[in-house]
Structures are given as C-alpha cells and as structure tokens.
Design a protein around this motif. Structure first.
Motif, PDB file in Angstrom:
ATOM      1  N   ASN A 422     -45.490 -26.392 -24.558  1.00 26.89           N
ATOM      2  CA  ASN A 422     -45.916 -27.390 -23.575  1.00 26.89           C
ATOM      3  C   ASN A 422     -47.429 -27.392 -23.402  1.00 26.89           C
ATOM      4  O   ASN A 422     -48.068 -28.451 -23.357  1.00 26.89           O
ATOM      5  N   ILE A 483     -48.135 -27.583 -14.798  1.00 20.27           N
ATOM      6  CA  ILE A 483     -47.085 -27.457 -15.807  1.00 20.27           C
ATOM      7  C   ILE A 483     -46.053 -26.486 -15.250  1.00 20.27           C
ATOM      8  O   ILE A 483     -46.192 -25.269 -15.365  1.00 20.27           O
ATOM      9  N   THR A 485     -42.487 -26.019 -15.743  1.00 18.86           N
ATOM     10  CA  THR A 485     -41.185 -26.148 -16.374  1.00 18.86           C
ATOM     11  C   THR A 485     -40.302 -24.973 -15.971  1.00 18.86           C
ATOM     12  O   THR A 485     -40.750 -24.005 -15.331  1.00 18.86           O
TER      13      THR A 485
END
Length: 740
Positions: A422, A483, A485
């Motif tokens: 990512n 970010i 996740t």
C-alpha cells in the motif's frame, strides 16, 4: 497531358504487386506478411525483371508511418489492464524466455564473427515471437480452446511490452556505441517515469474528453481525433528522446481503455492495413537475394537457434512458473517463430546505420523459414510431450507435479507485505505525478509566463503558485493521507516490534513531500526560501486544508478509476485467466447458437457435470453475468458459458456446442480458477461446503479438494474443510481474494 507524380506511380506498383502476391498466398494458405515481402522483392531495386520503385526515400517515409499505425493498432489490442491480468505465470515465462533468447542471439552473432552491435540486434530480432502468425496457426489447427493457448497469449502480451523496451534500449546503445550500465539504467528509469506519467494523464484526460464529446462524435470525427492523438503522442515521445513507435503504442494502449476502442479499432483497420502493407513491402524492397544466397548458412543456423532455443527456453520458463510438463512443452513449441517486431528492430538498425547490410535480409529470411515451420511444431508438441513423459524417471514426474501444484496455491499474505504494498503504490504514483508537474511547469510554463506575461520575479511567483496548486492534492495523498488498512492496524497493535518501523514509514512520506516541494521552489527561488516554504507547506498548510484536499483527491481518483473501468461497465467484460492445475482443468468460453438443441433446458436437466465432468462457472447473458449458476438456471440463445474442465472433457463437451456454432473464443474472464490452502486462518475451517456458504460468498464453485494426497473431484456439499486441504475454486477473482 498532366504529369503524374512519381510517388503515385510507385504506390501503384507497390499496391498492385501486393494485391497479386497476397491473393496467391491466400490461395496457398500462407501468412499474408510473406506475400507483402515477396511483393517488395519483385518491385525493389535488386530485382530487374519487373518495373522498379524509383522514389525509395519517400516510400521509406510511408513505411515509417506504417510502423506508427502498426504499433498504434497493437496498443489498441494491448491495454495496461491486460498486462496486469496475464498473471505471474506468463510474466515469468515471457521474461525468462526473452532474456535467454537475447543472450543466445548475441552469442550466435559472436560465434559467426559478427560485430557486437550486429550480435546485439540479432538477440533482439530473435527474442520476439509473432502474434499474427500464432493466432492464424491456432485458428487453422483449432487449438484456441486448449489450455496452453491462454498461456501463449499471455506470453505474447509480455513480449510485446518487452519489444517496446528493446526499441528504446537498442536506440540508446546505438547512439552511445557502448555498453554503459549506468546509462542503460538511467534510460530504463526515464522510460518507466514517462510511461507512468503518460498513462496516468492519458487515462484521466482522454476518456473524459471523448465521453463528454460523445454526442458530437461521428465516425469521421472519431477517426480524425484518434489519428491526431496518436501523432501528437508520437511528437511528444520523440521530443522526450524516445522512438515514434513507442508513442504510437502508448496512445493505442490509452485509447484501449475507452468505451470507443472497438469502434476505433474497426475504423483504423483499413488505415493500418494500407500503411502496414507499404511497410512490409518496403521490408522486401531492401532484400538483396544475392546476399541471401551468400548467407544461406547463417540463415539456417539462426533459424535452428530460434526453433530450438525458443522451444527449450519457453518450456523451461513455463516449468519454473509452475506449469505442468504437457502445457509447458505445448507453449514452447508454439512460440518458435519471429515476425513483425523483428522487422521493426532490424529496420531500426538500418535507420540508425549501426548494423551491417546483411542483417536485415537475414532476419526476414529467418522469419520466413520459422513461419513455415510453426504449424508443424504445434502439431508435434503433444507427441514430443508423450515421448518425454515416457523417458522421464518416475521421481522427476512426481517432483514436477508436486511443484506445479505448490506454485499455484494461494497462501495468506503477511501483514507487512500488505502494508509495504500500500505504501509503495501511494508513494510511487503520487511522486511520479508530482515530478511530472514540476518538470512541466519549470521547463515549459516558466518560459511562457516570462516571455508572454511578466519578465521579473513575479514570473517565478506565478509559476510556483500554479505548480503548487496542481500539486497540492497529490502532496496531501503522499505525505498526509492516513493509511489505516486492516494490516496496518494489526501491526500497530503490536507495540514492541512494529510501531517504530511504521512511524519511520510515515516520517519518510513527509520528508519525501518536503524534498519534492523544495526541489520545485529551489529552481525558482533561493535554497533557504525553498526549504522554509516546503516545511511550512507540508507541516502547516496541508493539515489545515485536509478535508478540502481529500475531497479533491477523491474526485480525481474516482474519475481515473471510472475511466479505467468504463469499458467493462456496459458488458461486464469477459474474463479468462487460465490457472494450470495438476489435473489439467482450465476455463473456456462457448457461445450458444440460436439453433442449439440445449436451449430452454435447465442445467439440472442438461447434467453437464454428470455427462462430461465439466462445471458451468458463469453464464453471460447480454449485460448480465450470472456467477456460479444454480441448477434451475435455463440456457438461452446467445448465452456465453464459462466452462471448467480438462482438455479431454472440454473436447467431448464441445461436440454438444460446436456443430451448432463455430465462434467459441478464449478470452480472459473475471471468473477464474484458483487454488487455496486451508490453514488456521481459513475462515471456513471445520465447516462443510454447504455450511460455509462459499458459493454465495465467492460466487464460486468448489470443483476439487486434495486431502492427504488424494483428490476429491466435484466434492459433495457435505464435505467438511480440514486443515491442510487444497481447494480448487472457480469463482469471481476479487470475491475469492476476500477470503484469503
């Protein structure tokens, strides 16, 4: 009486000779490309029996235009999404084969006593197979529905992309006349950067422009716009220092992602055929048959190297990537020829005046020889495989089967792999866009502003303001966007080991943003102003305007993703990504004829599984796609069935469909055949197939389970998933990934 320009006379000779020879080759059932080349020999300066072309330089310009349109057409068929979809198997095999053939070609040239540049170009010439010849051979031999065909087409996609890279690298080497590793690396990085910029900008802008202009687009205007975009990209790419062929290919691949691609391909076909004919005739015009006689020995040697080298290297590459022996050999023996790209690479050497005169006709002659042998090699593949299978020791056969099965198993990706993937995507894509904006504004916009508007320091201020305004959404995504996740949160919860590296990753994003802003401002102002302004912008301005920048970035991202997938929205694109499994099962599509005897019956009544051992994984009906259809689903005219089975099973099943229609094709569906391993993380461990609702959750069918070395084909719904099981699941690929 008015004078007829020599160009018209020459074109009359070219097209007249091409028409006669291609008719002859059509009757003889040989590739038309060879007919064009023969026409070029007959009207060329080295053959005096017929009228000869006189204005060769003008014809060469037309041939250059032919290369542009050939590559543009190839790009329309290519698409970057197709490159992603070919999978690791085709990528590994293609890269291994091309690398091995480059070295083998270079070594062969050195063995023949040729120069280093001739040897290097020979490696490029014999590395790329011919898509046109293979497709024709597959159609004539009726093997397009066999399992290995999907792998062959995937390798051809990889070879096409590598061929484009070779054109760039060989041009660089030809200009520098030396093998400078750092220069080559710089060229590769520069190429990767520009390809990314062109692709991102093109996908964002061009489909949007065409869609908004849709109601005003006639066939004529769409054709003109498409050709204009192609030539505009050619100009931009050549200005950046790359070949015109690369620009045509890139624009074709961008337009291939639009909803107009089929119409553009249809309208471009006559244009491509016309200029392509001129190109291939010009290939023949440059052949001196006296030189062919003189170099008959090297021609036969190189043809043998192509046939044996490609057979061996493609087979080895396919085995390394996890293919069973049979499919590996069939794939290797199908790719034993060279074609269109070989001519283009040979032409490049002549144009740059870095290769000897004999290399070009040698390449054409080798192409002709290997084209004739291709159908025979494809037919010989299965007997050769059977013979090798008899010779192989039992231990080797067991190892190959075990290796093939293991390489296709889906295992769980670690949290760190997910997080790093990512971060890499966000950092690389946004950095490329930001650097592209910086280069565009500092190298072009600054001069325009200073010459047209203001010539003092206000010009730098206006340039900086425009550049930063364009960069801000991407700077926010690069440096500030969170970010969070599932993998990131899982790592963050482990305070002892993971928080330090995660914080370092976040800090690295921020520092990279400061460096990029500083790089821009340093070219317009003093280093101190650039450094202070960069810190203030990243540390203060971006966090203050997070919400607005997020909205802007999300809009840009949605528009890009919509443009990228718009082509597939109306018709739910048809899928095939063949995964080679130990019992030879794969996916093939069959279109049901309106006259078929099975129309109106349900899947239960037809009993395909019981009669033929195959499973219907998907039914496409107009714009509808029915994944994992149930037994009460009826079959209707023009339905496209995606069927799972072995080569033998599909051959038997085809007798139900083929006499009634002859248009079955192999494409790459969104439904795919995957292998999963059952471990402690598997969500359905301890549950039966029926209890797990795996059909509903993945829109897929469990077609096989391997347990303790035994295979259970078409398992009963009451079968319970046990630790260590290997499951073969046919379903929608994104849904399958959701349970990994």
């Amino acid at each position: 009486m008015s004078h007829v320009p020599q160009l018209i006379i020459d074109l009359a000779l070219i097209l007249g000779a091409a028409g006669v020879t291609t008719l002859l080759f059509k009757v003889l059932k040989q590739p038309l490309v060879l007919g064009y080349i023969l026409a070029g020999v007959l009207v060329g300066p080295n053959f005096s029996l017929f009228p000869t072309i006189t204005d060769i330089e003008t014809i060469r310009i037309w041939a250059d235009i032919g290369v542009i349109f050939l590559l543009f057409g190839l790009g329309l068929e290519f698409s970057f999404k197709k490159l992603v979809e070919v999978g690791g198997t085709s990528s590994i095999t293609g890269i291994f084969e091309v690398g091995a053939m480059l070295m083998l070609g270079y070594g062969t040239g050195q063995l023949l006593g040729w120069s280093r540049m001739d040897s290097l170009f020979l490696g490029g010439i014999i590395a790329i197979s011919s898509t046109t010849i293979i497709i024709r051979a597959f159609e004539e031999l009726n093997v397009k529905s066999q399992k290995f065909a999907g792998l062959v087409f995937g390798i051809l996609v990889i070879e096409d992309l590598v061929a484009i890279l070779l054109l760039v690298l060989l041009s660089t080497l030809a200009v520098s006349q030396q093998f400078a590793g750092m220069q080559l690396l710089t060229s590769i990085l520069k190429l990767a950067f520009f390809l990314t910029v062109w692709f991102l900008a093109g996908i964002y802008l061009i489909p949007t422009f065409l869609r908004k202009s849709r109601k005003h687009l006639t066939d004529e205007t769409l054709l003109i716009i498409s050709i204009a975009l192609c030539l505009l990209m050619v100009v931009l790419v050549t200005e950046a220092g790359f070949s015109a062929a690369l620009g045509a290919f890139v624009m074709g691949s961008i337009l291939s992602e639009t909803i107009f691609v089929e119409k553009i391909e249809h309208m471009m076909q006559p244009v491509k055929n016309l200029f392509g004919a001129v190109f291939f005739v010009s290939v023949g015009m440059l052949i001196d048959y006296h030189m062919l006689i003189e170099h008959a020995g090297p021609i036969m040697l190189i043809a043998g190297v192509v046939i044996l080298g490609k057979s061996l290297n493609v087979t080895l590459g396919a085995l390394i990537s996890g293919q069973p022996l049979k499919q590996a050999i069939q794939t290797g023996m199908s790719l034993t020829q060279i074609g269109e790209f070989s001519f283009i690479i040979a032409t490049l050497g002549l144009t740059l005046k870095v290769t000897s005169d004999f290399l070009y006709p040698v390449a054409v002659a080798v192409s002709a020889v290997t084209t004739f042998t291709t159908p025979y090699m494809i037919r010989l593949a299965e007997p050769v495989c059977n013979q090798i299978d008899k010779w192989l020791p039992a231990r080797w056969r067991a190892f190959l089967n075990s290796y093939s099965s293991g390489t296709q198993t889906i295992t769980h990706v670690s949290d760190w792999q997910g997080v790093l993937k990512n971060f890499a995507q966000i950092i690389i894509l946004n950095t490329v866009i930001i650097v592209g904006i910086i280069l565009l504004t500092t190298y072009f916009l600054t001069d325009v502003i200073k010459t047209k508007l203001v010539a003092n320091s206000w010009g730098n201020i206006i340039t900086a303001f425009i550049a930063l305004a364009l960069m801000l959404p991407f700077l926010w995504a690069l440096s500030v966007r969170k970010i969070r996740t599932h993998s990131y949160n899982a790592l963050w919860s482990n305070r002892i080991f993971n928080r330090g590296p995660l914080v370092a990753l976040e800090a690295g994003r921020v520092i990279l943003g400061i460096v990029l802003v500083g790089f821009l401002l340093d070219q317009l102002f003093s280093p101190l102003i650039a450094f202070v302004s960069a810190i203030l912008l990243i540390g203060v301005v971006l966090p203050l305007f997070t919400q607005r920048l997020q909205q802007t970035y999300v809009r840009i991202e949605k528009r890009f993703l919509y443009n990228l997938t718009a082509k597939s929205q109306p018709e739910e694109p048809t899928p095939v990504k063949s995964q080679l499994l130990p019992w030879d099962a794969h996916l093939t599509q069959f279109e049901i004829s309106p006259d078929s005897q099975i129309i109106g019956q349900t899947l239960t009544e037809l009993a395909f599984r019981e009669r033929y051992g195959v499973n219907v994984a998907q039914i496409e009906r107009g714009s509808r796609v029915i994944l994992a259809p149930r037994g009460n689903e009826h079959i209707y005219p023009a339905d496209t069935l995606t069927v799972v089975g072995t080569d033998a099973q599909l051959k038997q099943f085809r007798t139900v469909v083929e006499p009634l229609q002859n248009n079955q094709t192999v494409v790459v569906p969104d439904v795919t055949l995957k292998q999963l391993v059952v471990d402690n993380k598997f969500p359905f461990l301890g549950k039966s197939i029926r209890e797990s609702l795996i059909r509903e959750k993945t829109k897929g069918i469990v077609i096989g389970i391997e347990r303790n070395g035994n295979r259970i084909i078409n398992p009963d719904p009451s079968t319970v998933f046990e630790n260590g099981d290997l499951i073969w699941l046919a379903g929608e690929k994104h849904e399958i990934k959701s349970i990994e």
